[in-house]
Design an enzyme around this catalytic site. Structure first.
Site, PDB file in Angstrom:
ATOM      1  N   ARG A  51       0.814  -1.225   0.000  1.00  9.94           N
ATOM      2  CA  ARG A  51       0.000   0.000   0.000  1.00  9.94           C
ATOM      3  C   ARG A  51       0.841   1.265   0.000  1.00  9.94           C
ATOM      4  O   ARG A  51       0.462   2.284   0.574  1.00  9.94           O
ATOM      5  CB  ARG A  51      -0.944   0.037   1.219  1.00  9.94           C
ATOM      6  CG  ARG A  51      -2.105  -0.929   1.150  1.00  9.94           C
ATOM      7  CD  ARG A  51      -3.239  -0.337   0.328  1.00  9.94           C
ATOM      8  NE  ARG A  51      -4.211  -1.386   0.036  1.00  9.94           N
ATOM      9  CZ  ARG A  51      -5.275  -1.635   0.794  1.00  9.94           C
ATOM     10  NH1 ARG A  51      -5.531  -0.897   1.843  1.00  9.94           N
ATOM     11  NH2 ARG A  51      -6.095  -2.593   0.482  1.00  9.94           N
ATOM     12  N   ARG A  55      -3.609   6.549   0.167  1.00  9.68           N
ATOM     13  CA  ARG A  55      -4.050   7.757   0.849  1.00  9.68           C
ATOM     14  C   ARG A  55      -2.990   8.463   1.670  1.00  9.68           C
ATOM     15  O   ARG A  55      -3.164   9.620   2.039  1.00  9.68           O
ATOM     16  CB  ARG A  55      -5.256   7.441   1.741  1.00  9.68           C
ATOM     17  CG  ARG A  55      -6.550   7.442   0.952  1.00  9.68           C
ATOM     18  CD  ARG A  55      -7.712   6.976   1.799  1.00  9.68           C
ATOM     19  NE  ARG A  55      -7.599   5.548   2.064  1.00  9.68           N
ATOM     20  CZ  ARG A  55      -8.451   4.855   2.811  1.00  9.68           C
ATOM     21  NH1 ARG A  55      -9.463   5.460   3.394  1.00  9.68           N
ATOM     22  NH2 ARG A  55      -8.294   3.560   2.984  1.00  9.68           N
ATOM     23  N   ARG A  64      -6.994  11.200  -7.237  1.00 13.52           N
ATOM     24  CA  ARG A  64      -8.160  10.344  -7.088  1.00 13.52           C
ATOM     25  C   ARG A  64      -9.467  11.119  -6.932  1.00 13.52           C
ATOM     26  O   ARG A  64     -10.555  10.542  -7.088  1.00 13.52           O
ATOM     27  CB  ARG A  64      -7.971   9.450  -5.852  1.00 13.52           C
ATOM     28  CG  ARG A  64      -7.247   8.128  -6.063  1.00 13.52           C
ATOM     29  CD  ARG A  64      -8.109   7.121  -6.799  1.00 13.52           C
ATOM     30  NE  ARG A  64      -9.489   7.140  -6.352  1.00 13.52           N
ATOM     31  CZ  ARG A  64      -9.936   6.570  -5.242  1.00 13.52           C
ATOM     32  NH1 ARG A  64      -9.131   5.894  -4.498  1.00 13.52           N
ATOM     33  NH2 ARG A  64     -11.194   6.657  -4.883  1.00 13.52           N
ATOM     34  N   ASP A 100      -6.573  -3.618  -7.529  1.00 10.62           N
ATOM     35  CA  ASP A 100      -7.180  -4.181  -6.336  1.00 10.62           C
ATOM     36  C   ASP A 100      -7.493  -5.657  -6.559  1.00 10.62           C
ATOM     37  O   ASP A 100      -7.671  -6.081  -7.708  1.00 10.62           O
ATOM     38  CB  ASP A 100      -8.462  -3.424  -5.955  1.00 10.62           C
ATOM     39  CG  ASP A 100      -8.826  -3.712  -4.501  1.00 10.62           C
ATOM     40  OD1 ASP A 100      -8.265  -3.055  -3.616  1.00 10.62           O
ATOM     41  OD2 ASP A 100      -9.618  -4.642  -4.264  1.00 10.62           O
ATOM     42  N   TYR A 175     -14.687 -12.306   0.536  1.00  5.59           N
ATOM     43  CA  TYR A 175     -15.478 -11.121   0.178  1.00  5.59           C
ATOM     44  C   TYR A 175     -16.725 -11.513  -0.609  1.00  5.59           C
ATOM     45  O   TYR A 175     -17.786 -10.898  -0.475  1.00  5.59           O
ATOM     46  CB  TYR A 175     -14.646 -10.137  -0.645  1.00  5.59           C
ATOM     47  CG  TYR A 175     -13.661  -9.350   0.181  1.00  5.59           C
ATOM     48  CD1 TYR A 175     -14.103  -8.404   1.100  1.00  5.59           C
ATOM     49  CD2 TYR A 175     -12.290  -9.545   0.061  1.00  5.59           C
ATOM     50  CE1 TYR A 175     -13.210  -7.679   1.871  1.00  5.59           C
ATOM     51  CE2 TYR A 175     -11.383  -8.821   0.826  1.00  5.59           C
ATOM     52  CZ  TYR A 175     -11.849  -7.896   1.727  1.00  5.59           C
ATOM     53  OH  TYR A 175     -10.975  -7.180   2.492  1.00  5.59           O
TER      54      TYR A 175
HETATM   55  O1  CP3 Z   1       0.158   0.119  -3.038  1.00  8.76           O
HETATM   56  C1  CP3 Z   1      -0.246  -1.061  -3.120  1.00  8.76           C
HETATM   57  O2  CP3 Z   1      -0.024  -1.926  -2.261  1.00  8.76           O
HETATM   58  C2  CP3 Z   1      -0.921  -1.497  -4.428  1.00  8.76           C
HETATM   59  C3  CP3 Z   1      -2.273  -1.428  -4.495  1.00  8.76           C
HETATM   60  C4  CP3 Z   1      -3.202  -2.326  -3.689  1.00  8.76           C
HETATM   61  C5  CP3 Z   1      -4.490  -1.885  -3.342  1.00  8.76           C
HETATM   62  N1  CP3 Z   1      -5.206  -2.921  -2.832  1.00  8.76           N
HETATM   63  C6  CP3 Z   1      -4.974  -0.516  -3.562  1.00  8.76           C
HETATM   64  C7  CP3 Z   1      -6.062  -0.036  -2.697  1.00  8.76           C
HETATM   65  C8  CP3 Z   1      -3.114  -3.663  -3.299  1.00  8.76           C
HETATM   66  C9  CP3 Z   1      -1.926  -4.594  -3.396  1.00  8.76           C
HETATM   67  C10 CP3 Z   1      -4.374  -4.023  -2.762  1.00  8.76           C
HETATM   68  C11 CP3 Z   1      -4.709  -5.380  -2.314  1.00  8.76           C
HETATM   69  C12 CP3 Z   1      -5.899  -5.566  -1.485  1.00  8.76           C
HETATM   70  N2  CP3 Z   1      -7.148  -5.033  -1.651  1.00  8.76           N
HETATM   71  C13 CP3 Z   1      -5.953  -6.482  -0.417  1.00  8.76           C
HETATM   72  C14 CP3 Z   1      -4.808  -7.343   0.020  1.00  8.76           C
HETATM   73  C15 CP3 Z   1      -3.811  -6.584   0.803  1.00  8.76           C
HETATM   74  C16 CP3 Z   1      -4.227  -6.205   2.200  1.00  8.76           C
HETATM   75  O3  CP3 Z   1      -4.302  -5.000   2.459  1.00  8.76           O
HETATM   76  O4  CP3 Z   1      -4.433  -7.089   3.018  1.00  8.76           O
HETATM   77  C17 CP3 Z   1      -7.257  -6.442   0.119  1.00  8.76           C
HETATM   78  C18 CP3 Z   1      -7.757  -7.211   1.294  1.00  8.76           C
HETATM   79  C19 CP3 Z   1      -8.016  -5.524  -0.678  1.00  8.76           C
HETATM   80  C20 CP3 Z   1      -9.442  -5.150  -0.542  1.00  8.76           C
HETATM   81  C21 CP3 Z   1      -9.547  -3.710  -0.205  1.00  8.76           C
HETATM   82  N3  CP3 Z   1      -9.429  -2.707  -1.142  1.00  8.76           N
HETATM   83  C22 CP3 Z   1      -9.667  -3.099   1.076  1.00  8.76           C
HETATM   84  C23 CP3 Z   1      -9.819  -3.829   2.379  1.00  8.76           C
HETATM   85  C24 CP3 Z   1      -9.626  -1.708   0.877  1.00  8.76           C
HETATM   86  C25 CP3 Z   1      -9.618  -0.599   1.932  1.00  8.76           C
HETATM   87  C26 CP3 Z   1     -10.890   0.130   2.048  1.00  8.76           C
HETATM   88  C27 CP3 Z   1     -10.673   1.456   2.803  1.00  8.76           C
HETATM   89  O5  CP3 Z   1     -11.093   2.487   2.269  1.00  8.76           O
HETATM   90  O6  CP3 Z   1     -10.118   1.435   3.899  1.00  8.76           O
HETATM   91  C28 CP3 Z   1      -9.471  -1.495  -0.496  1.00  8.76           C
HETATM   92  C29 CP3 Z   1      -9.363  -0.181  -1.164  1.00  8.76           C
HETATM   93  C30 CP3 Z   1      -7.993   0.147  -1.625  1.00  8.76           C
HETATM   94  N4  CP3 Z   1      -7.226  -0.681  -2.382  1.00  8.76           N
HETATM   95  C31 CP3 Z   1      -7.328   1.382  -1.444  1.00  8.76           C
HETATM   96  C32 CP3 Z   1      -6.119   1.278  -2.129  1.00  8.76           C
HETATM   97  C33 CP3 Z   1      -5.073   2.342  -2.309  1.00  8.76           C
HETATM   98  C34 CP3 Z   1      -7.891   2.572  -0.713  1.00  8.76           C
HETATM   99  C35 CP3 Z   1      -8.731   3.330  -1.664  1.00  8.76           C
HETATM  100  C36 CP3 Z   1      -8.884   4.769  -1.249  1.00  8.76           C
HETATM  101  O7  CP3 Z   1      -8.015   5.587  -1.633  1.00  8.76           O
HETATM  102  O8  CP3 Z   1      -9.863   5.094  -0.589  1.00  8.76           O
END
Ligand code: CP3
Length: 373
Positions: A51, A55, A64, A100, A175
């Protein structure tokens, strides 16, 4: 039309052309510390952050603005720019593709959104044999925006490797069954026992789409890939081994041994949180490198996995808000604990918390690079 999948990366791939094949990241992923005749590595100690795009970066929040998460992932310009932002800012040793784990669902036509502050939410949960049978087929042509974003990104990255990724079948299926994030994943865990046939069909579908998602990223130019089983820690050993491991193995089989003509292959990383007690099982799914979360000391991980297993991890994100001297001591401890493994790539033990001060991450990278490998 069915064609036999090739294990050959394209001729213009950064691994094939040699751009990334000798990078610090790939050398550690290959376990170069023990390879016969390997020179003492002259390069810096590699680090990237799960990540790292997101943010915590003001430039990310600005870009974004007004675009939903999944729409940004499917816009090649945006996905590429967001992938590059943390590399420019922090000088990390790898980019992780901005996307994602639920993107393959969206590309297959499953109704899914990412609700800000919540996570993935499906229009309808997938709970019965009929729900699973009705899941759409994912056409490889749907990966076009992913391929395009990766080609743009690797053109900018030069010798810095890009890491592709996908969600492991359990995490993705969790999910799908719950329809939204959950704390204990009771839905998928119950399905394994009450209706193992439906569970297996669902997990096999998830393994197929995730495996092909990773494959599309590697073929388009990623030099390594990571399978995220974020929620595998909610499973006991027996359930993991019987109901999940075969599907994670299937997902990784889509991308194992992908290599250039000279046999340089793309390393694979397998990571989950809360997986200390199943770490040895995780390793058997077929990845080259095991990602360790913040709960387990890396020297103990090496004791469990053997010194030949390269490791990735595991700075505790909770230290990112501590005084610098406390954080620095922790980073040095993680480096020392990882020194017994054949390779070690520094990372966090889970993703960057959104409220992290990016200047702290940059300073952590500088520190890691300043310590002789
Ligand atoms: O920088 C990186 O690591 C690359 C991008 C990445 C994202 N998601 C972008 C993202 C990666 C590798 C993921 C994988 C992902 N997505 C996982 C596995 C990794 C982990 O964290 O355990 C999981 C479980 C998800 C599902 C998911 N997507 C969640 C739980 C969330 C968070 C929701 C929140 O708002 O808290 C997301 C959204 C997400 N994926 C964001 C990002 C940058 C946040 C989006 C935002 O800017 O609001």
């Amino acid at each position: 039309m069915t064609t036999t999948p090739t294990s050959q990366l394209p001729a213009d791939h950064p691994l094939t052309s040699g751009l990334t094949s000798e990078s610090a990241l790939l050398n550690q992923y290959r376990g170069s510390r023990t390879s016969a005749g390997a020179p003492a590595s002259p390069e810096r100690r590699p680090v990237w952050f799960m990540r790292q795009a997101g943010r915590s970066l003001p430039e990310y929040r600005e870009l974004r603005e007004g675009t939903s998460m999944l729409d940004s992932c499917l816009n090649p310009d945006m996905a590429s720019e967001i992938t590059l932002q943390p590399v420019r800012r922090h000088d990390v040793d790898a980019a992780i593709f901005f996307s994602d784990i639920v993107i393959p669902l969206r590309l297959a036509g499953v109704g899914v959104e990412i609700k800000p502050g919540v996570g993935p939410v499906l229009d309808a949960p997938v709970r019965t044999a009929a729900d699973v049978a009705a899941l759409p087929e994912l056409d490889d042509a749907a990966f076009a925006p992913i391929t395009e974003a990766i080609q743009r990104t690797t053109a900018e990255l030069g010798s810095t490797p890009l890491i592709g990724f996908a969600g492991a079948p359990f995490t993705l299926a969790a999910y799908m069954v719950e329809g939204r994030p959950s704390r204990d994943h009771l839905g998928p865990r119950a399905m394994m026992h009450t209706d193992p046939q439906t569970w297996n069909a669902l997990a096999a579908w998830a393994a197929d789409v995730s495996g092909r998602f990773m494959r599309a990223q590697l073929m388009a130019g990623a030099s390594a890939a990571q399978l995220f089983d974020s929620w595998a820690g909610s499973l006991g050993r027996a359930d993991y081994q019987r109901h999940v491991l075969p599907h994670s193995t299937a997902a990784l089989s889509h991308v194992s041994g992908l290599s250039g003509p000279d046999g340089v292959s793309a390393p694979l990383v397998h990571f989950g949180t809360g997986t200390s007690e199943i770490l040895d099982l995780l390793k058997t799914a077929g990845a080259d490198v095991v990602g360790v979360d913040y709960r387990l000391n890396l020297s103990e991980a090496t004791r469990r996995l053997g010194p030949e297993t390269p490791l990735q991890g595991n700075i505790d994100p909770a230290f990112l808000t501590a005084d610098w001297s406390v954080l620095e001591a922790h980073v040095r401890e993680v480096i020392a604990a990882g020194s017994g493994a054949a390779g070690h790539v520094l990372n966090l033990g889970h993703g960057v918390p959104p409220e992290t001060d990016p200047a702290v991450l940059t300073r952590v990278v500088e520190l890691i690079h300043s310590i002789d490998p």
